[in-house]
Design a protein around this motif. Structure first.
Motif, PDB file in Angstrom:
ATOM      1  N   MET A  68      20.491   8.474 -34.922  1.00  0.00           N
ATOM      2  CA  MET A  68      19.827   8.317 -36.199  1.00  0.00           C
ATOM      3  C   MET A  68      20.370   7.099 -36.930  1.00  0.00           C
ATOM      4  N   SER A  69      20.850   6.168 -36.147  1.00  0.00           N
ATOM      5  CA  SER A  69      21.541   5.014 -36.687  1.00  0.00           C
ATOM      6  C   SER A  69      20.694   4.258 -37.693  1.00  0.00           C
ATOM      7  N   GLY A  70      21.245   4.072 -38.882  1.00  0.00           N
ATOM      8  CA  GLY A  70      20.683   3.139 -39.847  1.00  0.00           C
ATOM      9  C   GLY A  70      19.387   3.541 -40.502  1.00  0.00           C
ATOM     10  N   VAL A  71      18.885   4.733 -40.262  1.00  0.00           N
ATOM     11  CA  VAL A  71      17.583   5.105 -40.806  1.00  0.00           C
ATOM     12  C   VAL A  71      17.773   6.053 -41.968  1.00  0.00           C
ATOM     13  N   GLU A  79      28.983  11.926 -43.005  1.00  0.00           N
ATOM     14  CA  GLU A  79      28.133  12.346 -41.896  1.00  0.00           C
ATOM     15  C   GLU A  79      27.865  11.114 -41.061  1.00  0.00           C
ATOM     16  N   GLU A  80      28.199  11.210 -39.783  1.00  0.00           N
ATOM     17  CA  GLU A  80      28.130  10.046 -38.899  1.00  0.00           C
ATOM     18  C   GLU A  80      26.768   9.968 -38.222  1.00  0.00           C
ATOM     19  N   PHE A  81      26.114   8.827 -38.361  1.00  0.00           N
ATOM     20  CA  PHE A  81      24.798   8.612 -37.766  1.00  0.00           C
ATOM     21  C   PHE A  81      24.815   7.534 -36.680  1.00  0.00           C
ATOM     22  N   THR A  82      25.959   6.931 -36.425  1.00  0.00           N
ATOM     23  CA  THR A  82      26.039   5.855 -35.445  1.00  0.00           C
ATOM     24  C   THR A  82      26.816   6.339 -34.234  1.00  0.00           C
ATOM     25  N   ALA A  83      26.134   6.455 -33.098  1.00  0.00           N
ATOM     26  CA  ALA A  83      26.752   7.018 -31.894  1.00  0.00           C
ATOM     27  C   ALA A  83      27.951   6.195 -31.445  1.00  0.00           C
ATOM     28  N   GLU A 103       6.750  -8.486 -38.009  1.00  0.00           N
ATOM     29  CA  GLU A 103       8.014  -8.533 -38.728  1.00  0.00           C
ATOM     30  C   GLU A 103       8.530  -7.114 -38.909  1.00  0.00           C
ATOM     31  N   PHE A 104       9.739  -6.857 -38.418  1.00  0.00           N
ATOM     32  CA  PHE A 104      10.420  -5.581 -38.632  1.00  0.00           C
ATOM     33  C   PHE A 104      11.197  -5.686 -39.938  1.00  0.00           C
ATOM     34  N   LEU A 105      10.809  -4.907 -40.934  1.00  0.00           N
ATOM     35  CA  LEU A 105      11.443  -4.975 -42.251  1.00  0.00           C
ATOM     36  C   LEU A 105      12.519  -3.906 -42.374  1.00  0.00           C
ATOM     37  N   ASP A 106      13.688  -4.298 -42.880  1.00  0.00           N
ATOM     38  CA  ASP A 106      14.756  -3.329 -43.098  1.00  0.00           C
ATOM     39  C   ASP A 106      15.644  -3.812 -44.232  1.00  0.00           C
ATOM     40  N   SER A 107      16.479  -2.896 -44.731  1.00  0.00           N
ATOM     41  CA  SER A 107      17.434  -3.254 -45.785  1.00  0.00           C
ATOM     42  C   SER A 107      18.860  -3.244 -45.260  1.00  0.00           C
ATOM     43  N   SER A 108      19.023  -2.998 -43.974  1.00  0.00           N
ATOM     44  CA  SER A 108      20.343  -2.928 -43.361  1.00  0.00           C
ATOM     45  C   SER A 108      20.264  -3.485 -41.949  1.00  0.00           C
ATOM     46  N   LEU A 134      20.240  -1.297 -37.449  1.00  0.00           N
ATOM     47  CA  LEU A 134      19.366  -1.077 -36.296  1.00  0.00           C
ATOM     48  C   LEU A 134      19.107  -2.340 -35.481  1.00  0.00           C
ATOM     49  N   GLU A 135      19.713  -3.445 -35.850  1.00  0.00           N
ATOM     50  CA  GLU A 135      19.450  -4.683 -35.115  1.00  0.00           C
ATOM     51  C   GLU A 135      19.801  -4.587 -33.632  1.00  0.00           C
TER      52      GLU A 135
END
Length: 618
Positions: A1-4, A291-295, A451-456, A459-460
């Motif tokens: 669930m990284s970065g979402v 809560e950890e979301f980055t594997a 264009e993939f839009l994100d604020s972080s 997820l790159e």
């Protein structure tokens, strides 16, 4: 669930969970009830003393500190500039729901049951279009003024007229809310209203009519609002941190629905624009619950001294709720994405198997369903109950809806599965796209760009291999990372090609799904309908869900909707895990058996002074 970021519908103090069900009366018509649920299921009797998942002897004191891990209303995950999270304007602060009470609150060990907080009882008219709430006379705002039926009626009307679309769209068929006297409020609804609509209002925050008589509710504001909940706003560092202080004389502290809860003297939320900076802050003890979301971090990052010495501990907690809909959402309002063959081709370029193995340490399972990890997920061919809903809509549906539900294909794990890429190329050509050298052109002759839009940037690493595969098909794809304010503004205006988002869901979905998948919400600025889904067949199924009279009927309607949404290729599904991964500075206590349908933190956790002393954080 990284970065979402996760989207939820969080309302009053008792509604601390995701995907809140909006129940109907469990009692017989014209009979006062202490509790409500969607289908008449109530675990707790009228004279219950407390919820089973709380510790009635939990000590009060200490501080809970964390990051915002799920959002609602106008909230952004990495900043805030207003203390009003219930309107469209601004980026709302975390935790504001702690400051307000609601008529009723969720029991977190039941699918959707509510029990009285401000309301001591509710009576339903014979036609089901009027709900009369009897209020507790002891209810008070933080300034000592009495909370009356006038405040309830004012709040419900205000949220319908000026509230964030996540709320106003759900309750738009509430026709009236009026006070009969100080302790009685009647809420009326339009004929044909959704099954759960009448009790959506039972979870809405209650504001002070006198306070807002001198203030513009719709405006962005940093003035702490007057509430009646278990906490009030304390220290505020705009965009960086907000702290809430426990109300020592909280009027409802001894009610059965509040016993053993709200145990921390202070609750603090920290904000960080960069996930790596946030992790370093946690390692240094700047906040104590994560809560950890980055594997990758979960697998390799917890080798710092506090973790190896046992001052920071890790645990996993099962999650019985549907896992939610996490993915890259495709904005079908834009001409290049209107053909479902194009959307499917885009999805074929994401190699989950390679990404899971090489970036996420094999920690996740591919999401296929809009109701993943639940009985609401469609499997096999449609059941007779599903067909009864789908057959009248057949002319508006693709044939595949009547077979096995669409599932993302499994790649060969190479990162560039040639079979899937050839299939994607064929779909694009069928849709009228052509190759011009190394570029793919749309039917109108313009180059195909995404264009993939994100604020972080979180997820790159997952998106770059996806982009490389799109490039092999001649699609020029890029990532654009903007600040949180611009990101929220562009989402509100649907000014994007593709963006990532996770929507959490409850076990009893209802009318709130219209705000994410309904045609009306597709044209409503700030709604959750990021993909612009506008389909009369989907609208009909959303009505079937909202009007379902039994859990079996609800399950069938959700499975039918799942088939249609999956056939629409509105998103590129990502991944899920059926547990919460928690990292904690070892200062917390919690019930041995927590609530089934919620993590329970911070609501029923507490500060353990002995543990804190042992690790030097007392």
């Amino acid at each position: 669930m990284s970065g979402v970021s996760r989207r939820t519908l969080v309302l009053g103090a008792g509604a601390l969970t995701a995907g809140v069900a909006l129940p109907r009366a469990a009692a017989a018509e014209s009979q006062a009830s202490h509790g409500l649920s969607s289908f008449g299921e109530l675990k707790y009797p009228k004279d219950f003393q407390r919820f089973d998942y709380v510790n009635p002897m939990a000590p009060k004191g200490g501080r809970f500190s964390s990051q915002l891990s799920q959002t609602f209303g106008n909230q952004a995950p990495d900043t805030f500039n207003t203390l009003n999270a219930y309107v469209l304007q601004g980026e709302g602060a975390a935790g504001m729901n702690l400051t307000f009470d609601s008529l009723m609150v969720r029991a977190l060990d039941e699918p959707d049951a509510l029990y009285g907080l401000v309301a001591r009882a509710v009576t339903v008219s014979e036609d089901g279009l009027a709900y009369t709430f009897a209020l507790r006379p002891q209810a008070r705002f933080h300034d000592g003024s009495k909370l009356t039926a006038k405040d309830v009626a004012f709040s419900l009307t205000l949220l319908r007229e000026k509230g964030h679309p996540e709320i106003s769209e759900v309750i738009r068929d509430m026709t009236d809310a009026r006070a009969l006297d100080d302790e009685t409020v009647v809420v009326s609804f339009a004929p044909g209203r959704a099954r759960d609509l009448p009790l959506a209002v039972a979870q809405l925050p209650i504001f002070s009519a006198a306070y807002y008589a001198k203030r513009d509710f719709a405006a962005s504001s940093l003035e702490p609002p007057l509430g009646s909940g278990p906490y009030q706003v304390g220290r505020v560092d705009v965009g960086r941190a907000i702290e809430f202080e426990r109300v020592r004389d909280y009027w409802a502290a001894d009610l059965p629905v509040m016993v053993g809860q709200n145990n921390f003297d202070a609750i603090r939320y920290e904000y960080f624009r960069d996930r790596n900076v946030a992790f370093e802050a946690f390692k240094g003890g700047a906040f104590t619950f994560r809560e950890e979301f980055t594997a990758r971090v979960w697998a390799t990052g917890y080798d710092f001294p506090a973790a190896t010495e046992g001052r920071v501990v890790r645990t996993t907690v099962p999650d019985a709720r549907p896992s939610g809909t996490q993915g890259w959402w495709i904005n079908t309002r834009r001409p290049q994405f209107r053909d479902p063959r194009v959307r499917e081709a885009i999805g074929l370029c994401f190699d989950f198997e390679w990404t899971n193995k090489n970036i996420m340490f094999g920690a996740y399972t591919r999401t296929a369903s809009f109701f993943e990890n639940s009985v609401l997920k469609a499997t096999g061919t449609p059941s007779p109950d599903e067909l009864a809903l789908l057959e009248p809509l057949r002319k508006d549906l693709p044939a595949e809806v009547f077979g096995e539900p669409w599932t993302p294909p499994v790649s060969d794990g190479s990162g560039q599965d040639r079979t899937l890429l050839r299939r994607a190329d064929a779909l694009l050509r069928e849709a009228g796209c052509t190759r011009d050298g190394g570029l793919l052109t749309l039917p109108g002759g313009k180059p195909f760009e995404i264009e993939f839009l994100d604020s972080s940037p979180a997820l790159e690493p997952h998106t770059h291999p996806f982009i490389r595969n799109l490039g092999l098909l001649g699609i020029k794809a890029t990532i654009r990372t903007v600040d949180a304010s611009q990101y929220q503004s562009r989402l509100k205006d649907f000014d994007f090609d593709m963006t990532s988002r996770r929507y959490a869901s409850g076990v009893t979905p209802g009318a709130e799904l219209r705000e994410t998948y309904g045609s009306r919400s597709a044209a409503t600025a700030g709604s959750n309908n990021l993909s612009g889904i506008a389909n009369p067949a989907i609208d009909a199924l959303l009505t079937a869900i909202a009007d379902a009279k039994s859990r079996d009927a609800l399950n069938a309607a959700c499975r039918a909707l799942d088939r249609v949404l999956r056939a629409g290729r509105y998103w590129v599904p990502m991944w899920y895990a059926s547990t919460h991964k928690l990292a904690l500075w070892d200062v917390y206590g919690h019930p041995a058996e927590g609530p089934k349908y919620d993590l329970g933190a911070p609501a029923v956790w507490w500060f353990d002074a002995d543990k804190a002393k042992r690790i030097g954080r007392n």
